[in-house]
Each structure stands twice: as structure tokens, then as C-alpha cells.
Design a protein around this motif. Structure first.
Motif, mmCIF file in Angstrom:
data_model
loop_
_atom_site.group_PDB
_atom_site.id
_atom_site.type_symbol
_atom_site.label_atom_id
_atom_site.label_comp_id
_atom_site.label_asym_id
_atom_site.label_seq_id
_atom_site.Cartn_x
_atom_site.Cartn_y
_atom_site.Cartn_z
ATOM 1 N N ALA A 73 60.885 38.634 50.549
ATOM 2 C CA ALA A 73 61.639 38.052 51.660
ATOM 3 C C ALA A 73 62.569 39.128 52.226
ATOM 4 N N PHE A 74 61.995 40.276 52.573
ATOM 5 C CA PHE A 74 62.773 41.382 53.115
ATOM 6 C C PHE A 74 63.179 41.109 54.560
ATOM 7 N N SER A 75 64.313 41.650 54.962
ATOM 8 C CA SER A 75 64.726 41.624 56.363
ATOM 9 C C SER A 75 63.895 42.664 57.117
ATOM 10 N N LYS A 76 63.955 42.629 58.444
ATOM 11 C CA LYS A 76 63.243 43.623 59.252
ATOM 12 C C LYS A 76 63.691 45.035 58.873
ATOM 13 N N PHE A 77 64.991 45.209 58.727
ATOM 14 C CA PHE A 77 65.551 46.515 58.377
ATOM 15 C C PHE A 77 65.026 46.987 57.026
ATOM 16 N N GLU A 78 64.993 46.101 56.030
ATOM 17 C CA GLU A 78 64.510 46.462 54.696
ATOM 18 C C GLU A 78 63.030 46.848 54.726
ATOM 19 N N ILE A 79 62.240 46.148 55.532
ATOM 20 C CA ILE A 79 60.822 46.484 55.672
ATOM 21 C C ILE A 79 60.673 47.868 56.286
ATOM 22 N N GLU A 80 61.421 48.142 57.330
ATOM 23 C CA GLU A 80 61.335 49.450 57.989
ATOM 24 C C GLU A 80 61.748 50.578 57.055
ATOM 25 N N ILE A 81 62.771 50.346 56.238
ATOM 26 C CA ILE A 81 63.212 51.347 55.259
ATOM 27 C C ILE A 81 62.117 51.561 54.206
ATOM 28 N N LEU A 82 61.521 50.478 53.718
ATOM 29 C CA LEU A 82 60.447 50.575 52.729
ATOM 30 C C LEU A 82 59.265 51.360 53.278
ATOM 31 N N ILE A 83 58.821 51.023 54.483
ATOM 32 C CA ILE A 83 57.663 51.694 55.079
ATOM 33 C C ILE A 83 57.968 53.177 55.292
ATOM 34 N N ARG A 84 59.142 53.496 55.811
ATOM 35 C CA ARG A 84 59.519 54.899 56.025
ATOM 36 C C ARG A 84 59.521 55.659 54.700
ATOM 37 N N PHE A 120 50.318 53.642 66.862
ATOM 38 C CA PHE A 120 51.181 53.891 65.699
ATOM 39 C C PHE A 120 51.918 52.627 65.270
ATOM 40 N N ARG A 121 51.313 51.489 65.555
ATOM 41 C CA ARG A 121 51.887 50.196 65.168
ATOM 42 C C ARG A 121 51.414 49.839 63.770
ATOM 43 N N VAL A 122 52.359 49.408 62.928
ATOM 44 C CA VAL A 122 51.999 48.960 61.586
ATOM 45 C C VAL A 122 51.191 47.668 61.723
ATOM 46 N N ILE A 123 50.040 47.637 61.065
ATOM 47 C CA ILE A 123 49.179 46.457 61.120
ATOM 48 C C ILE A 123 49.433 45.569 59.912
ATOM 49 N N THR A 124 49.445 46.181 58.735
ATOM 50 C CA THR A 124 49.694 45.410 57.527
ATOM 51 C C THR A 124 50.021 46.335 56.375
ATOM 52 N N VAL A 125 50.435 45.725 55.277
ATOM 53 C CA VAL A 125 50.684 46.421 54.027
ATOM 54 C C VAL A 125 50.013 45.602 52.934
ATOM 55 N N ASN A 126 49.287 46.264 52.054
ATOM 56 C CA ASN A 126 48.602 45.566 50.961
ATOM 57 C C ASN A 126 48.982 46.198 49.636
ATOM 58 N N ARG A 127 49.025 45.367 48.605
ATOM 59 C CA ARG A 127 49.192 45.872 47.247
ATOM 60 C C ARG A 127 47.887 46.540 46.832
ATOM 61 N N ILE A 128 47.981 47.611 46.087
ATOM 62 C CA ILE A 128 46.787 48.256 45.560
ATOM 63 C C ILE A 128 46.299 47.416 44.383
ATOM 64 N N LYS A 129 45.037 47.077 44.421
ATOM 65 C CA LYS A 129 44.465 46.256 43.359
ATOM 66 C C LYS A 129 44.280 47.089 42.105
ATOM 67 N N ILE A 133 56.205 55.505 64.757
ATOM 68 C CA ILE A 133 55.910 54.212 64.136
ATOM 69 C C ILE A 133 56.646 53.062 64.841
ATOM 70 N N CYS A 134 55.945 51.929 64.974
ATOM 71 C CA CYS A 134 56.563 50.749 65.584
ATOM 72 C C CYS A 134 56.016 49.489 64.917
ATOM 73 N N TYR A 135 56.652 48.366 65.201
ATOM 74 C CA TYR A 135 56.356 47.098 64.536
ATOM 75 C C TYR A 135 56.288 45.977 65.568
ATOM 76 N N THR A 136 55.548 44.925 65.236
ATOM 77 C CA THR A 136 55.580 43.704 66.036
ATOM 78 C C THR A 136 56.355 42.657 65.238
ATOM 79 N N GLU A 137 56.748 41.606 65.900
ATOM 80 C CA GLU A 137 57.460 40.525 65.209
ATOM 81 C C GLU A 137 56.600 39.917 64.101
ATOM 82 N N LEU A 138 55.322 39.731 64.381
ATOM 83 C CA LEU A 138 54.438 39.099 63.402
ATOM 84 C C LEU A 138 54.195 39.953 62.167
#
Length: 87
Positions: free
Chosen positions: A29-40, A76-85, A12-17
Motif C-alpha cells: 500500500a505504497f504512496s505514489k512517492f514511495e513507488i517512485e522512490i522504489l522504482i528509481r 518511458f512509461r512504467v507499465i508494471t512491476v512483477n515479483r520474480i518467481k 521515466i513517467c507514470y500513469t494514475e493506474l
């Protein structure tokens, strides 16, 4: 045999955007680290049957965390994350 779940977790990898996009989509307003922990955590907690490949993307649906993670199948780049409706 390596499952697609393990392959995604290993590569898995991420882009800045995408960090900005994830915060915007989740209203956080998560930090990059917090986002990576959440996704993992979401990827690890999600059962293999909730990993779905459609076209050039994987869609990982986790009802407990109430989000869907979209990952490109070739990079294996994360594109987006969406809330489940809610239905």
C-alpha cells in the motif's frame, strides 16, 4: 554516450493506474512517492546487463529487490512491476 539506463532514469513517467497496479502486484500500500522512490532505486541499483529490450518494452530485472520492472520503449512509461518467481 548516454546509456539506455540513464535515458530511462531521465525520462521515466507514470500513469494514475500504474500506481494501483504496482501496489496490487507487490501486495503493498505504497504512496505514489514511495513507488517512485522504489522504482528509481531499483533502476539505479540494476546493472546495465540486466536491462533487456524485447519488442516495445524494456524489462529491468533486479534479483536483489526480487522484482522486474516493465517500461515502454517509446514513452518511458512504467507499465508494471512483477515479483520474480522462485524457481
Amino acid at each position: 554516450m548516454e546509456t539506455i539506463k540513464h535515458k530511462i532514469l531521465r525520462n521515466i513517467c507514470y500513469t494514475e493506474l500504474v500506481y494501483q497496479r504496482i501496489n496490487k502486484k507487490l501486495g503493498m500500500a505504497f504512496s505514489k512517492f514511495e513507488i517512485e522512490i522504489l522504482i528509481r532505486k531499483v533502476l539505479e541499483d540494476t546493472a546495465l546487463e540486466n536491462y533487456e529490450k524485447i519488442g516495445k518494452n524494456f524489462y529491468i530485472i533486479n534479483k536483489h529487490h526480487n522484482i522486474t520492472v516493465t517500461i515502454n520503449t517509446s514513452t518511458f512509461r512504467v507499465i508494471t512491476v512483477n515479483r520474480i518467481k522462485k524457481e
